[in-house]
Design a protein around this motif. Structure first.
Motif, PDB file in Angstrom:
ATOM      1  N   SER A 140       0.831  -1.203   0.000  1.00 29.17           N
ATOM      2  CA  SER A 140       0.000   0.000   0.000  1.00 29.17           C
ATOM      3  C   SER A 140       0.864   1.251   0.000  1.00 29.17           C
ATOM      4  N   GLY A 141       0.424   2.252  -0.760  1.00 26.14           N
ATOM      5  CA  GLY A 141       1.114   3.543  -0.764  1.00 26.14           C
ATOM      6  C   GLY A 141       0.817   4.373   0.468  1.00 26.14           C
ATOM      7  N   ASP A 142      -0.187   3.953   1.261  1.00 29.05           N
ATOM      8  CA  ASP A 142      -0.545   4.643   2.500  1.00 29.05           C
ATOM      9  C   ASP A 142       0.107   3.968   3.693  1.00 29.05           C
ATOM     10  N   ALA A 143       0.184   4.708   4.794  1.00 27.81           N
ATOM     11  CA  ALA A 143       0.485   4.074   6.082  1.00 27.81           C
ATOM     12  C   ALA A 143      -0.639   3.087   6.393  1.00 27.81           C
ATOM     13  N   TYR A 144      -0.333   2.074   7.201  1.00 31.51           N
ATOM     14  CA  TYR A 144      -1.342   1.066   7.551  1.00 31.51           C
ATOM     15  C   TYR A 144      -2.164   1.551   8.735  1.00 31.51           C
ATOM     16  N   VAL A 145      -3.386   1.969   8.425  1.00 21.70           N
ATOM     17  CA  VAL A 145      -4.356   2.337   9.447  1.00 21.70           C
ATOM     18  C   VAL A 145      -5.483   1.315   9.367  1.00 21.70           C
ATOM     19  N   ASP A 148       3.534  18.032   1.657  1.00 17.26           N
ATOM     20  CA  ASP A 148       3.108  17.087   2.696  1.00 17.26           C
ATOM     21  C   ASP A 148       2.275  15.971   2.078  1.00 17.26           C
ATOM     22  N   ASP A 149       1.999  14.956   2.882  1.00 14.64           N
ATOM     23  CA  ASP A 149       1.217  13.801   2.455  1.00 14.64           C
ATOM     24  C   ASP A 149       0.380  13.364   3.654  1.00 14.64           C
ATOM     25  N   ALA A 150      -0.925  13.588   3.564  1.00 13.37           N
ATOM     26  CA  ALA A 150      -1.809  13.350   4.713  1.00 13.37           C
ATOM     27  C   ALA A 150      -1.903  11.888   5.107  1.00 13.37           C
ATOM     28  N   TYR A 151      -1.510  10.971   4.226  1.00 12.06           N
ATOM     29  CA  TYR A 151      -1.643   9.535   4.509  1.00 12.06           C
ATOM     30  C   TYR A 151      -0.332   8.912   4.994  1.00 12.06           C
ATOM     31  N   THR A 152       0.587   9.775   5.425  1.00 16.20           N
ATOM     32  CA  THR A 152       1.906   9.348   5.876  1.00 16.20           C
ATOM     33  C   THR A 152       2.143   9.851   7.302  1.00 16.20           C
TER      34      THR A 152
END
Length: 619
Positions: free
Chosen positions: A30-35, A104-108
């Motif tokens: 995933s390109g996002d952090a794992y939430v 910035d990147d809100a999903y990081t």
């Protein structure tokens, strides 16, 4: 094993071993952090696959610039690799409408930029195919969905072929992936070879031209113009888009085939939408609703925005020309049961950081919950992209009674002090005449209830423009409806002695929008006593009507020419009309209106007797 970490899907070799696993069935990148929250696609798919009895791991935001250890550390899965660029298109995430890199990147974690590449779907797949050429790779998520066929890339300023071809992946799942992935896993578990999975709905495969490809005998086939023809002829690109949009919004859709060199891209029709029971089952999966412990001490901005919010439905039938929601989620509304929603609300109230405020009880459009066609047989024959444009469909049930009940019950749940509606509200669904006085009254009561009980000081709505001509291009309702809404809002504020603001959203530089349209918008907002804040410049994203017009210069349904501003100077000029009240823009706006021979608009916007407009006066 650490009991706390076991609540999440494993993300490392250590976590896999602590579960006692000696192999994995599926590894997700995933390109996002794992939430581990139902608003994050990778978490939903991971939990779904886990519920099928599979051993699943997630590798969030792998480092693609070092020795590729993140891609090697868990080895090769038994069934396939799955890739999603993230919950947001990576190019929109990375760049502004002016193509400037975001900081910035809100999903990081901590909003750090640079933790994913441009187009992670392509970059991650290339790496995995280099390391494990024999292991199938499935791509999905919004980035892949919107690029399943020839599409215009705003950042490269040219059309690109299907992402399935450019990435080298084996199969693409488009839209909301629960049903196709469940069927893929079922077939693979039965021993069906991956290459033969060509007849699963809502998937895309690539095969050589002339190769016999198994499908469903009930499916009709729509042959699209080839990628090469689209490059040579913009009208053919526009014609393709109409077919793609119509089939995406049909109950009984056709299979789409597009030639690309010696290959054919085959897009199977979508599955029927999930039922309420099936959607409830997704939200009943054992999400922790929290970021993985690996991020301890770090903030993930996107998570902070939704941590105490609840999604009540999927889909959007608005069909706005610039929006990708229906292209990914579909236009048919799938609503959760109230029991499922209440269960999630109760879970939130038990979270240690919850202090009584639900930040949003909504969806893609807040007030489409439980809305559907009255006569389903008419819906089966319909290919309209929007049930709300050019007018509300007579077959659409827009009764807001279920929402009224849901909101009232939610705000009275134990532990809840405030329950806000932050998702956008389609006020045309509340204000149109349904032909039923009782429903009309209920719909007005809904608006009053929202404004009275569910607004945190700022009531956000999206008229998008004031010009009838531009609104028609946008597939948005008349500006007179917004003026009616503003009157109702002011009356309700006065009636209950509230001190709320109505905050409208507007777009500049949309295809078909001219300087005089922006001047009329400035005048309209001045008359309503607005000094705008929530504005944006149109950004062409793949698989929308507006982007097709932007690139080709033609409307895909009429094939008539449509003028669109493209260069930075013209776009900046349109945008400045939003801020007509700022001193630094007055002279430039006046010059523009004189150049297009519209002094009538200038006199409506500014008082000709003002000192700065007098001849010879220095500004």
């Amino acid at each position: 094993m650490n009991t706390e970490q076991r609540q999440w899907l494993p993300t490392s070799v250590k976590e896999v071993k602590e579960r006692g696993w000696d192999y994995l069935d599926v590894i997700l990148f995933s390109g996002d952090a794992y939430v581990d929250h139902p608003s994050f696609g990778a978490a939903v798919i991971g939990r779904l696959l886990e519920s099928l009895g599979l051993k699943v791991a997630i590798i969030p935001q792998p480092n693609w610039q070092d020795d590729l250890r993140d891609f090697k550390k868990l080895g090769c899965p038994r069934l396939f690799f799955g890739i999603s660029a993230g919950s947001m298109d990576s190019m929109v995430n990375h760049y502004t409408a002016a193509r400037r890199r975001r900081s910035d990147d809100a999903y990081t974690p901590d909003g750090r930029a640079g933790m994913r590449p441009d187009m992670p779907t392509i970059v991650y797949t290339h790496i995995l195919k280099q390391l494990y050429p024999e292991t199938p790779v499935i791509i999905g998520g919004i980035e892949a969905s919107l690029r399943r066929l020839t599409h215009y890339d705003y950042w490269k300023d040219c059309p690109q072929p299907s992402i399935l071809a450019t990435s080298g992946a084996d199969l693409l799942v488009y839209g909301m992936g629960e049903k196709p992935l469940t069927e893929i896993c079922r077939m693979l578990q039965k021993g069906v070879p991956f290459y033969s999975l060509t007849n699963i709905p809502q998937t895309v495969v690539i095969r050589q031209q002339g190769e016999q490809v198994a499908g469903n005998k009930k499916w009709q086939t729509q042959q699209l113009h080839s990628h090469e023809n689209c490059l040579q002829d913009k009208k053919k690109y526009a014609e393709n888009f109409r077919h793609i949009e119509e089939e995406s919004n049909s109950v009984e859709a056709a299979r789409l085939i597009q030639f690309l060199g010696n290959d054919q891209i085959i897009v199977n029709p979508p599955y029927p939408p999930l039922t309420t029971k099936e959607l409830d089952a997704v939200y009943a999966l054992p999400f922790t609703r929290l970021p993985h412990p690996r991020y301890k001490g770090k903030e993930i901005p996107a998570y902070n925005m939704i941590r105490h919010s609840v999604t009540i439905h999927r889909g959007c039938f608005g069909g706005c020309a610039f929006c990708t929601i229906s292209a990914h989620q579909g236009k048919f509304i799938v609503s959760r049961s109230q029991e499922s929603i209440f269960q999630e609300l109760d879970r939130i109230t038990q979270m240690p950081d919850f202090h009584g405020t639900i930040s949003d009880l909504g969806g893609p459009s807040a007030n489409m919950y439980n809305m559907h066609g009255k006569d389903n047989s008419l819906c089966k024959r319909c290919k309209r992209a929007s049930c709300a444009f050019p007018s509300i469909c007579k077959n659409l049930d827009t009764d807001h009674a279920a929402l009224l009940h849901l909101y009232e019950a939610a705000r009275h749940r134990p532990g809840i002090k405030h329950c806000f509606i932050s998702s956008g509200i389609r006020y045309d669904l509340c204000l149109h005449d349904t032909g039923d006085k009782s429903i009309n009254q209920t719909n007005r009561e809904y608006l009053e209830s929202v404004i009275r009980h569910h607004v945190s000081g700022r009531f956000k709505v999206a008229p998008e423009h004031s010009s009838a001509r531009v609104l028609k291009m946008m597939r948005k309702p008349s500006f007179t409806l917004f003026q009616q809404l503003k009157g109702l809002f002011d009356n309700i504020n006065a009636k209950y002695k509230l001190n709320e603001q109505i905050i409208p959203y507007f777009i500049s530089s949309h295809p078909g929008c001219r300087p005089e349209d922006m001047a009329e918008l400035a005048i309209a907002t001045k008359e309503l006593d607005f000094k705008l804040e929530q504005v944006q410049d149109f950004t062409p994203t793949p698989m929308t009507v507006a982007t097709t017009i932007y690139y080709t210069g033609y409307h895909p349904y009429s094939l008539k020419p449509v003028a669109t501003v493209k260069n930075a100077k013209e776009k900046k000029m349109q945008n400045m009309f939003f801020f007509w009240y700022k001193k630094e823009f007055r002279k430039q706006i006046a010059t523009t209106l004189r150049q297009i021979n519209r002094p009538d608009l200038l006199s409506k916007l500014y008082n000709p007797k003002e000192q700065w407009q007098k001849k010879g006066t220095k500004f």
